[in-house]
Design a protein around this motif. Structure first.
Motif, PDB file in Angstrom:
ATOM      1  N   VAL A  43      45.168  49.619  -7.081  1.00  0.00           N
ATOM      2  CA  VAL A  43      45.504  49.584  -5.594  1.00  0.00           C
ATOM      3  C   VAL A  43      46.341  48.702  -5.118  1.00  0.00           C
ATOM      4  O   VAL A  43      45.770  47.364  -5.027  1.00  0.00           O
ATOM      5  CB  VAL A  43      43.784  49.653  -4.920  1.00  0.00           C
ATOM      6  CG1 VAL A  43      44.066  49.539  -3.436  1.00  0.00           C
ATOM      7  CG2 VAL A  43      42.948  50.650  -5.405  1.00  0.00           C
ATOM      8  N   PRO A  80      47.939  47.598  -1.704  1.00  0.00           N
ATOM      9  CA  PRO A  80      48.412  47.703  -0.415  1.00  0.00           C
ATOM     10  C   PRO A  80      49.792  47.206  -0.025  1.00  0.00           C
ATOM     11  O   PRO A  80      50.045  46.147  -0.454  1.00  0.00           O
ATOM     12  CB  PRO A  80      47.354  46.788   0.200  1.00  0.00           C
ATOM     13  CG  PRO A  80      46.233  46.620  -0.847  1.00  0.00           C
ATOM     14  CD  PRO A  80      46.902  46.643  -1.875  1.00  0.00           C
ATOM     15  N   LYS A 102      43.952  54.778   2.098  1.00  0.00           N
ATOM     16  CA  LYS A 102      45.081  55.503   1.603  1.00  0.00           C
ATOM     17  C   LYS A 102      45.366  56.456   2.199  1.00  0.00           C
ATOM     18  O   LYS A 102      44.654  57.431   2.420  1.00  0.00           O
ATOM     19  CB  LYS A 102      44.392  56.009   0.009  1.00  0.00           C
ATOM     20  CG  LYS A 102      45.748  56.624  -0.772  1.00  0.00           C
ATOM     21  CD  LYS A 102      44.876  57.005  -2.152  1.00  0.00           C
ATOM     22  CE  LYS A 102      45.928  57.824  -3.058  1.00  0.00           C
ATOM     23  NZ  LYS A 102      45.321  58.219  -4.253  1.00  0.00           N
ATOM     24  N   SER A 156      48.324  59.517   3.412  1.00  0.00           N
ATOM     25  CA  SER A 156      49.243  60.447   3.074  1.00  0.00           C
ATOM     26  C   SER A 156      50.537  60.331   3.951  1.00  0.00           C
ATOM     27  O   SER A 156      50.696  59.703   4.972  1.00  0.00           O
ATOM     28  CB  SER A 156      48.908  61.960   3.311  1.00  0.00           C
ATOM     29  OG  SER A 156      48.705  62.139   4.636  1.00  0.00           O
ATOM     30  N   GLU A 158      57.108  57.544  -0.059  1.00  0.00           N
ATOM     31  CA  GLU A 158      56.152  57.461  -0.883  1.00  0.00           C
ATOM     32  C   GLU A 158      55.147  58.705  -0.766  1.00  0.00           C
ATOM     33  O   GLU A 158      54.879  59.312   0.130  1.00  0.00           O
ATOM     34  CB  GLU A 158      55.148  56.495  -0.275  1.00  0.00           C
ATOM     35  CG  GLU A 158      56.110  54.770  -0.434  1.00  0.00           C
ATOM     36  CD  GLU A 158      56.374  54.537  -1.843  1.00  0.00           C
ATOM     37  OE1 GLU A 158      55.549  54.637  -2.768  1.00  0.00           O
ATOM     38  OE2 GLU A 158      57.483  53.766  -2.021  1.00  0.00           O
ATOM     39  N   PHE A 174      51.891  58.424  -1.138  1.00  0.00           N
ATOM     40  CA  PHE A 174      50.815  57.774  -0.226  1.00  0.00           C
ATOM     41  C   PHE A 174      51.153  56.433  -0.043  1.00  0.00           C
ATOM     42  O   PHE A 174      51.737  55.797  -0.835  1.00  0.00           O
ATOM     43  CB  PHE A 174      49.502  58.279  -1.151  1.00  0.00           C
ATOM     44  CG  PHE A 174      49.406  57.491  -2.671  1.00  0.00           C
ATOM     45  CD1 PHE A 174      49.177  56.231  -2.540  1.00  0.00           C
ATOM     46  CD2 PHE A 174      49.708  58.313  -3.752  1.00  0.00           C
ATOM     47  CE1 PHE A 174      48.951  55.603  -3.997  1.00  0.00           C
ATOM     48  CE2 PHE A 174      49.587  57.608  -4.910  1.00  0.00           C
ATOM     49  CZ  PHE A 174      49.236  56.432  -5.091  1.00  0.00           C
ATOM     50  N   TYR A 231      48.855  52.779   0.515  1.00  0.00           N
ATOM     51  CA  TYR A 231      47.626  51.870   1.005  1.00  0.00           C
ATOM     52  C   TYR A 231      47.716  50.877   2.143  1.00  0.00           C
ATOM     53  O   TYR A 231      48.773  50.143   2.218  1.00  0.00           O
ATOM     54  CB  TYR A 231      47.109  50.976  -0.393  1.00  0.00           C
ATOM     55  CG  TYR A 231      46.353  52.129  -1.242  1.00  0.00           C
ATOM     56  CD1 TYR A 231      45.125  52.517  -1.055  1.00  0.00           C
ATOM     57  CD2 TYR A 231      46.911  52.196  -2.587  1.00  0.00           C
ATOM     58  CE1 TYR A 231      44.325  53.173  -1.800  1.00  0.00           C
ATOM     59  CE2 TYR A 231      46.443  53.119  -3.421  1.00  0.00           C
ATOM     60  CZ  TYR A 231      44.867  53.392  -3.236  1.00  0.00           C
ATOM     61  OH  TYR A 231      44.492  54.072  -4.124  1.00  0.00           O
ATOM     62  N   GLU A 257      41.640  58.282   0.705  1.00  0.00           N
ATOM     63  CA  GLU A 257      40.528  57.172   0.166  1.00  0.00           C
ATOM     64  C   GLU A 257      40.347  56.151   1.299  1.00  0.00           C
ATOM     65  O   GLU A 257      41.354  55.693   2.079  1.00  0.00           O
ATOM     66  CB  GLU A 257      41.017  56.809  -1.188  1.00  0.00           C
ATOM     67  CG  GLU A 257      40.070  55.887  -1.874  1.00  0.00           C
ATOM     68  CD  GLU A 257      40.594  55.428  -3.037  1.00  0.00           C
ATOM     69  OE1 GLU A 257      42.019  55.574  -3.265  1.00  0.00           O
ATOM     70  OE2 GLU A 257      40.039  54.337  -3.857  1.00  0.00           O
ATOM     71  N   ARG A 258      39.201  55.581   1.266  1.00  0.00           N
ATOM     72  CA  ARG A 258      38.805  54.599   2.211  1.00  0.00           C
ATOM     73  C   ARG A 258      37.915  53.568   1.216  1.00  0.00           C
ATOM     74  O   ARG A 258      37.073  53.885   0.607  1.00  0.00           O
ATOM     75  CB  ARG A 258      38.048  54.868   3.384  1.00  0.00           C
ATOM     76  CG  ARG A 258      37.722  53.733   4.196  1.00  0.00           C
ATOM     77  CD  ARG A 258      36.863  54.272   5.297  1.00  0.00           C
ATOM     78  NE  ARG A 258      36.360  53.010   6.270  1.00  0.00           N
ATOM     79  CZ  ARG A 258      35.350  53.126   7.102  1.00  0.00           C
ATOM     80  NH1 ARG A 258      35.284  54.241   7.777  1.00  0.00           N
ATOM     81  NH2 ARG A 258      35.045  51.997   7.988  1.00  0.00           N
TER      82      ARG A 258
END
Length: 245
Positions: A90, A92, A130, A132, A180, A182, A184, A206-207
């Protein structure tokens, strides 16, 4: 002038009605001996904690949009903290918060724990969302509409007009955000729920809830700088550049 408010509950003698009345607190109200005796054991330690100097600020940092010295500082340090906390899977790339969540400017000189509580009086925590490409595009449209918010990790530019043309966005290495699969994004749990009309954070891919209070992250960062004898410093760097016409 100290101007706090409390609510006085008055129960009518008949028991059929409850009345609420706001009373301004000021030095004209005499001390209550019982309340004073309850507070006294904690007052010294609380004042000592709140008056603890964390770091020295080399100039006043202010709030504002499309970018600001204070907004840049806090967004940068939250992104950096999330990068430390998250696993390698992950990563960010963006931090986005709201300028309304930063309640005061930071003055030049010594910054205490109490001043950070004034800056961030809320119990908000750091979340990583996360998004889209479609949600990222909504985020850029939102930033276009509101004229900017504290953000880190990207450069946004464009000409704003009544048609709501979205800002152009790229990461600091020049790659386009929308290329991208996705992204973060670091933010607060309040905004992750769609606060301040940031609806693009709702229903994400996603969180991740870190459980780390934003205020604690600020205090940690300031304390580390202070222990290293480095001043607090932030500049405008054109991360959001817009022209309205």
């Amino acid at each position: 002038m100290r101007f706090l408010w409390c609510i006085l509950l008055l129960s009518a003698c008949s028991g059929s009605m409850t009345e609420y009345r706001a009373i301004p607190l000021s030095d004209s109200i005499p001390d209550d001996a019982i309340a004073e005796s309850m507070i006294f054991p904690y007052r010294d330690s609380l004042e000592l904690s709140m008056n603890t100097v964390l770091v020295v600020n080399d100039k006043t940092l202010t709030r504002g949009i499309p970018e600001s010295t204070l907004g840049n500082l806090i967004a940068d340090l939250l992104l950096e903290r999330a990068l430390i906390e998250m696993p390698d899977s992950v990563r960010p790339l963006i931090c986005l918060i709201n300028i309304g969540g930063l309640r005061v400017d930071l003055p030049e000189g010594e910054i205490t724990v109490g001043k950070v509580f004034e800056l961030m009086p809320f119990e908000n925590e750091i979340d990583v969302i996360k998004l889209s490409p479609e949600k990222v595009e909504e985020m850029m449209k939102y930033l276009n509409d509101v004229g900017g918010q504290p953000i880190s990790g990207v450069k946004l530019s464009g000409k704003l007009n009544a048609s709501g043309k979205a800002l152009n966005g790229s990461f600091e290495n020049g790659e386009a955000i929308l290329d991208e699969d996705f992204v973060y994004v670091v933010t607060s749990d309040y905004l992750a729920e769609g606060g301040d009309k940031m609806d693009f954070f709702r229903n994400p891919l996603e969180r991740i809830r870190t459980g780390i209070k934003i205020r604690d992250a600020i205090i940690d960062d300031f304390r580390i700088l202070g222990l290293a004898e480095k001043p607090l410093h932030s500049e405008l760097d054109g991360r959001i550049s817009v022209v309205r016409f």
